[in-house]
Design a protein around this motif. Sequence first.
Motif, PDB file in Angstrom:
ATOM      1  N   VAL A  32       0.838  -1.206   0.000  1.00  0.00           N
ATOM      2  CA  VAL A  32       0.000   0.000   0.000  1.00  0.00           C
ATOM      3  C   VAL A  32       0.869   1.252   0.000  1.00  0.00           C
ATOM      4  O   VAL A  32       0.616   2.204  -0.744  1.00  0.00           O
ATOM      5  CB  VAL A  32      -0.978  -0.012   1.204  1.00  0.00           C
ATOM      6  CG1 VAL A  32      -1.685   1.322   1.336  1.00  0.00           C
ATOM      7  CG2 VAL A  32      -1.984  -1.143   1.049  1.00  0.00           C
ATOM      8  N   GLU A  33       1.937   1.253   0.804  1.00  0.00           N
ATOM      9  CA  GLU A  33       2.822   2.422   0.853  1.00  0.00           C
ATOM     10  C   GLU A  33       3.460   2.687  -0.515  1.00  0.00           C
ATOM     11  O   GLU A  33       3.461   3.815  -0.998  1.00  0.00           O
ATOM     12  CB  GLU A  33       3.913   2.203   1.904  1.00  0.00           C
ATOM     13  CG  GLU A  33       4.822   3.398   2.061  1.00  0.00           C
ATOM     14  CD  GLU A  33       5.885   3.193   3.131  1.00  0.00           C
ATOM     15  OE1 GLU A  33       6.904   3.885   3.062  1.00  0.00           O
ATOM     16  OE2 GLU A  33       5.701   2.344   4.029  1.00  0.00           O
ATOM     17  N   GLU A  34       3.983   1.649  -1.149  1.00  0.00           N
ATOM     18  CA  GLU A  34       4.641   1.812  -2.445  1.00  0.00           C
ATOM     19  C   GLU A  34       3.644   2.217  -3.534  1.00  0.00           C
ATOM     20  O   GLU A  34       3.919   3.102  -4.344  1.00  0.00           O
ATOM     21  CB  GLU A  34       5.350   0.521  -2.844  1.00  0.00           C
ATOM     22  CG  GLU A  34       6.068   0.592  -4.171  1.00  0.00           C
ATOM     23  CD  GLU A  34       7.239   1.577  -4.189  1.00  0.00           C
ATOM     24  OE1 GLU A  34       7.539   2.114  -5.268  1.00  0.00           O
ATOM     25  OE2 GLU A  34       7.848   1.809  -3.119  1.00  0.00           O
ATOM     26  N   LEU A  35       2.481   1.575  -3.565  1.00  0.00           N
ATOM     27  CA  LEU A  35       1.479   1.902  -4.574  1.00  0.00           C
ATOM     28  C   LEU A  35       0.932   3.314  -4.397  1.00  0.00           C
ATOM     29  O   LEU A  35       0.725   4.038  -5.376  1.00  0.00           O
ATOM     30  CB  LEU A  35       0.348   0.868  -4.544  1.00  0.00           C
ATOM     31  CG  LEU A  35       0.764  -0.546  -4.969  1.00  0.00           C
ATOM     32  CD1 LEU A  35      -0.336  -1.542  -4.632  1.00  0.00           C
ATOM     33  CD2 LEU A  35       1.126  -0.590  -6.435  1.00  0.00           C
ATOM     34  N   LEU A  36       0.725   3.720  -3.165  1.00  0.00           N
ATOM     35  CA  LEU A  36       0.255   5.075  -2.895  1.00  0.00           C
ATOM     36  C   LEU A  36       1.305   6.100  -3.304  1.00  0.00           C
ATOM     37  O   LEU A  36       0.994   7.109  -3.949  1.00  0.00           O
ATOM     38  CB  LEU A  36      -0.105   5.220  -1.415  1.00  0.00           C
ATOM     39  CG  LEU A  36      -0.696   6.546  -0.975  1.00  0.00           C
ATOM     40  CD1 LEU A  36      -1.966   6.863  -1.750  1.00  0.00           C
ATOM     41  CD2 LEU A  36      -0.987   6.512   0.513  1.00  0.00           C
ATOM     42  N   SER A  37       2.555   5.845  -2.960  1.00  0.00           N
ATOM     43  CA  SER A  37       3.645   6.743  -3.328  1.00  0.00           C
ATOM     44  C   SER A  37       3.767   6.872  -4.845  1.00  0.00           C
ATOM     45  O   SER A  37       3.889   7.976  -5.386  1.00  0.00           O
ATOM     46  CB  SER A  37       4.961   6.226  -2.734  1.00  0.00           C
ATOM     47  OG  SER A  37       6.030   7.048  -3.120  1.00  0.00           O
ATOM     48  N   THR A  38       3.690   5.743  -5.541  1.00  0.00           N
ATOM     49  CA  THR A  38       3.769   5.745  -7.004  1.00  0.00           C
ATOM     50  C   THR A  38       2.596   6.510  -7.609  1.00  0.00           C
ATOM     51  O   THR A  38       2.760   7.276  -8.556  1.00  0.00           O
ATOM     52  CB  THR A  38       3.803   4.301  -7.535  1.00  0.00           C
ATOM     53  OG1 THR A  38       4.938   3.641  -6.970  1.00  0.00           O
ATOM     54  CG2 THR A  38       3.904   4.264  -9.047  1.00  0.00           C
ATOM     55  N   GLY A  39       1.413   6.300  -7.051  1.00  0.00           N
ATOM     56  CA  GLY A  39       0.226   7.006  -7.547  1.00  0.00           C
ATOM     57  C   GLY A  39       0.318   8.505  -7.349  1.00  0.00           C
ATOM     58  O   GLY A  39      -0.056   9.283  -8.232  1.00  0.00           O
ATOM     59  N   ILE A  40       0.835   8.939  -6.216  1.00  0.00           N
ATOM     60  CA  ILE A  40       0.989  10.374  -5.955  1.00  0.00           C
ATOM     61  C   ILE A  40       2.004  10.975  -6.928  1.00  0.00           C
ATOM     62  O   ILE A  40       1.780  12.052  -7.486  1.00  0.00           O
ATOM     63  CB  ILE A  40       1.391  10.628  -4.490  1.00  0.00           C
ATOM     64  CG1 ILE A  40       0.204  10.332  -3.586  1.00  0.00           C
ATOM     65  CG2 ILE A  40       1.881  12.056  -4.289  1.00  0.00           C
ATOM     66  CD1 ILE A  40       0.527  10.345  -2.107  1.00  0.00           C
ATOM     67  N   LYS A  41       3.107  10.277  -7.159  1.00  0.00           N
ATOM     68  CA  LYS A  41       4.110  10.763  -8.118  1.00  0.00           C
ATOM     69  C   LYS A  41       3.509  10.876  -9.511  1.00  0.00           C
ATOM     70  O   LYS A  41       3.735  11.849 -10.220  1.00  0.00           O
ATOM     71  CB  LYS A  41       5.321   9.835  -8.140  1.00  0.00           C
ATOM     72  CG  LYS A  41       6.183   9.942  -6.903  1.00  0.00           C
ATOM     73  CD  LYS A  41       7.300   8.914  -6.934  1.00  0.00           C
ATOM     74  CE  LYS A  41       8.026   8.890  -5.597  1.00  0.00           C
ATOM     75  NZ  LYS A  41       8.984   7.775  -5.531  1.00  0.00           N
ATOM     76  N   ALA A  42       2.737   9.877  -9.926  1.00  0.00           N
ATOM     77  CA  ALA A  42       2.096   9.898 -11.240  1.00  0.00           C
ATOM     78  C   ALA A  42       1.105  11.049 -11.330  1.00  0.00           C
ATOM     79  O   ALA A  42       1.012  11.724 -12.353  1.00  0.00           O
ATOM     80  CB  ALA A  42       1.401   8.572 -11.519  1.00  0.00           C
TER      81      ALA A  42
END
Length: 71
Positions: A32-42
């Motif tokens: 969840v942390e990695e996916l959320l971080s990636t989504g925010i960057k995108a």
Amino acid sequence: MPRVEITVPEHLEMQIAQMVEQGEFLNREEAVEELLSTGIKAYKTSGPRDEDDSSGFEDEGMMGHEDEYVF
């Protein structure tokens, strides 16, 4: 680190669990942390949105389906 509680649709929980089972992440928290971080960057790199734009993340998801986001 601050803690956040969220509720996600069952299909997203199943996808996260599957990624953990396949070894893509050590556990759900990391996923969840990695996916959320990636989504925010995108989201940040996609540029500013016009408020009149009805094709935004909130309305239809990135793939055009409600509650379905691909990171």
